[in-house]
Design a protein around this motif. Sequence first.
Motif, mmCIF file in Angstrom:
data_model
loop_
_atom_site.group_PDB
_atom_site.id
_atom_site.type_symbol
_atom_site.label_atom_id
_atom_site.label_comp_id
_atom_site.label_asym_id
_atom_site.label_seq_id
_atom_site.Cartn_x
_atom_site.Cartn_y
_atom_site.Cartn_z
ATOM 1 N N CYS A 49 -53.080 -16.663 -35.048
ATOM 2 C CA CYS A 49 -53.660 -16.611 -36.445
ATOM 3 C C CYS A 49 -52.714 -16.023 -37.540
ATOM 4 N N LYS A 54 -52.512 -20.924 -39.373
ATOM 5 C CA LYS A 54 -53.670 -21.052 -40.168
ATOM 6 C C LYS A 54 -53.660 -22.204 -41.225
ATOM 7 N N VAL A 73 -61.831 -16.651 -37.247
ATOM 8 C CA VAL A 73 -61.089 -15.593 -36.479
ATOM 9 C C VAL A 73 -62.007 -14.198 -36.122
#
Length: 111
Positions: A49, A54, A73
């Motif tokens: 992440c 991303k 997330v």
Amino acid sequence: MNQKITINVSSTYKYLQFWNGVFNLTSTELKVLATLVDTATILEDPSICSAKVKKEAAKALGNSDFNTLNNYVKKMKDKKAIRKDGKFYVLNRLLDVSTKKVEVNFNWTNE
């Protein structure tokens, strides 16, 4: 009576889908998670992440703003599919996407 079922998992998405009964992710959450995992693998990023992951995952998913993935997330973290490990987000320990097949053993007894 024993029975063994072998399931070949040919993609990250299919592997995550197999285990989804544990995490109860929506189909969109599954798609986002698989894309994050695949992107982190390609970029060799330890965090699934990170901003870099991303950004690339958002492009692959057709989103113009990678910050929209933050909602997913949070949901995946709440559902325990991902967890924080130090400063990185990583998959739940149950999920090893390098696995190519899953074997499930069933044992029945008549009592």
